[in-house]
Design a protein around this motif. Structure first.
Motif, short mmCIF file in Angstrom:
data_model
loop_
_atom_site.label_atom_id
_atom_site.label_comp_id
_atom_site.label_asym_id
_atom_site.label_seq_id
_atom_site.Cartn_x
_atom_site.Cartn_y
_atom_site.Cartn_z
N SER A 125 0.86 -1.18 0.00
CA SER A 125 0.00 0.00 0.00
C SER A 125 0.90 1.24 0.00
CB SER A 125 -0.90 0.02 1.23
OG SER A 125 -0.15 0.34 2.39
N PRO A 126 0.48 2.32 -0.68
CA PRO A 126 1.29 3.54 -0.68
C PRO A 126 1.60 4.03 0.73
CG PRO A 126 -0.41 3.69 -2.35
CD PRO A 126 -0.71 2.45 -1.55
N GLU A 127 0.63 3.92 1.63
CA GLU A 127 0.84 4.39 3.00
C GLU A 127 1.90 3.57 3.71
OE1 GLU A 127 -2.84 5.61 1.30
OE2 GLU A 127 -2.12 3.57 1.68
N GLU A 128 1.85 2.25 3.54
CA GLU A 128 2.85 1.38 4.15
C GLU A 128 4.24 1.67 3.60
OE1 GLU A 128 3.97 -3.42 4.26
OE2 GLU A 128 2.20 -2.70 3.19
N TRP A 129 4.33 1.85 2.28
CA TRP A 129 5.62 2.10 1.64
C TRP A 129 6.21 3.43 2.09
CZ3 TRP A 129 9.95 0.77 -0.05
CH2 TRP A 129 10.70 1.54 -0.96
N ARG A 130 5.39 4.46 2.17
CA ARG A 130 5.92 5.79 2.50
C ARG A 130 6.43 5.88 3.93
NH1 ARG A 130 0.91 8.19 -0.49
NH2 ARG A 130 1.62 7.98 -2.65
N LEU A 131 6.00 4.96 4.79
CA LEU A 131 6.57 4.91 6.13
C LEU A 131 8.04 4.50 6.10
CD1 LEU A 131 3.70 3.17 8.14
CD2 LEU A 131 4.39 5.57 8.28
N ARG A 132 8.46 3.87 5.01
CA ARG A 132 9.81 3.35 4.89
C ARG A 132 10.75 4.28 4.13
NH1 ARG A 132 9.11 -2.57 2.49
NH2 ARG A 132 11.39 -2.50 2.69
N LEU A 133 10.24 5.45 3.73
CA LEU A 133 11.12 6.35 2.98
C LEU A 133 10.97 7.79 3.44
CD1 LEU A 133 9.33 8.04 0.66
CD2 LEU A 133 9.40 5.84 -0.49
N ALA A 134 12.03 8.55 3.19
CA ALA A 134 12.05 9.99 3.45
C ALA A 134 12.29 10.70 2.14
CB ALA A 134 13.14 10.33 4.46
N TRP A 135 11.65 11.84 1.98
CA TRP A 135 11.75 12.60 0.74
C TRP A 135 12.22 14.02 1.06
CZ3 TRP A 135 7.64 16.15 -1.27
CH2 TRP A 135 7.94 16.62 -2.56
N VAL A 136 13.26 14.46 0.34
CA VAL A 136 13.75 15.83 0.47
C VAL A 136 13.70 16.47 -0.91
CG1 VAL A 136 15.65 17.33 1.19
CG2 VAL A 136 15.28 15.14 2.35
N PRO A 137 12.70 17.30 -1.18
CA PRO A 137 12.53 17.88 -2.51
C PRO A 137 13.34 19.16 -2.70
CG PRO A 137 10.71 18.55 -1.13
CD PRO A 137 11.59 17.66 -0.28
#
Length: 206
Positions: free
Chosen positions: A72-84
């Motif tokens: 799930s997108p929500e599960e996956w995004r818990l595992r990554l950090a984004w710096v734009p």
């Protein structure tokens, strides 16, 4: 985790403009891989596919041999950090913006993350410290301060996967050195996809 793009294609505008066509990439676990090229080459599209904001038209993305589409997108995004390139900061205090990454973080955790991002001394010198308002979109911060706050948030999240989308593009040379050093430290022992237009940004991938 190891991340692989396998023959990934993605089109904008209903197929009239293909941003990626059969794109393949292997990002080994714990390594940093940089995507370099001019504007319009599809670098940010690849980052957005990894972030699950868009989905491939063809091909697949694998995380440790598991199709990303199976998570799930929500599960996956818990595992990554984004710096734009342009950090997403919100009306509120330094503390509130940092805790978006980890709501249960203590002030000691926040201070350590700020130090790792080369922002701790500046925040401690402010009259209101962590209670300092950043303004909508970080309008009360310089470009370098906003970028380092975004890096501190990534440190606080402590995710195994990091996506960096041209994080030094808006900085002057004096500020860029500190941000690049913070990025270098953040990338160690994490799986990192770095989008870059300029050679100076690649110092973080070295």
């Amino acid at each position: 985790p190891r991340i692989r793009f396998e023959a990934v294609s993605f089109s904008h505008d209903g197929g009239r403009s293909r941003a990626l066509d059969g794109f393949s990439l292997d990002v080994p676990a714990g390594e940093t891989v940089a995507l370099v090229g001019p504007t319009g080459a599809g670098k940010t599209t690849a980052a957005h596919l990894l972030l699950r904001w868009i989905e491939p038209d063809a091909g697949r993305i694998l995380v440790d041999e598991v199709p990303l589409a199976a998570l799930s997108p929500e599960e996956w995004r818990l595992r990554l950090a984004w710096v734009p390139q342009h950090p997403r900061l919100f009306h509120g205090t330094m503390r509130e913006n940092l805790r978006l990454a980890r709501p249960d973080a203590s002030d000691a955790d926040l201070g350590r993350a700020l130090d790792l991002a080369h922002l701790g001394d500046l925040v401690r010198a402010l009259p209101r410290g962590l209670e300092t308002p950043v303004g909508e979109g970080g309008e009360r911060l310089s470009g370098g301060e906003a970028q380092r706050l975004a890096l501190a948030r990534a440190w606080l999240k402590d995710a195994p996967v990091v996506v960096l989308d041209e994080p030094t593009a808006q900085l002057d040379l004096a500020t860029e050195g500190a941000v690049v050093e913070a990025i270098e430290r953040l990338c160690r022992e994490r799986t990192v996809l770095l989008v870059a237009h300029r050679l100076t940004t690649l110092a973080a991938a070295g």
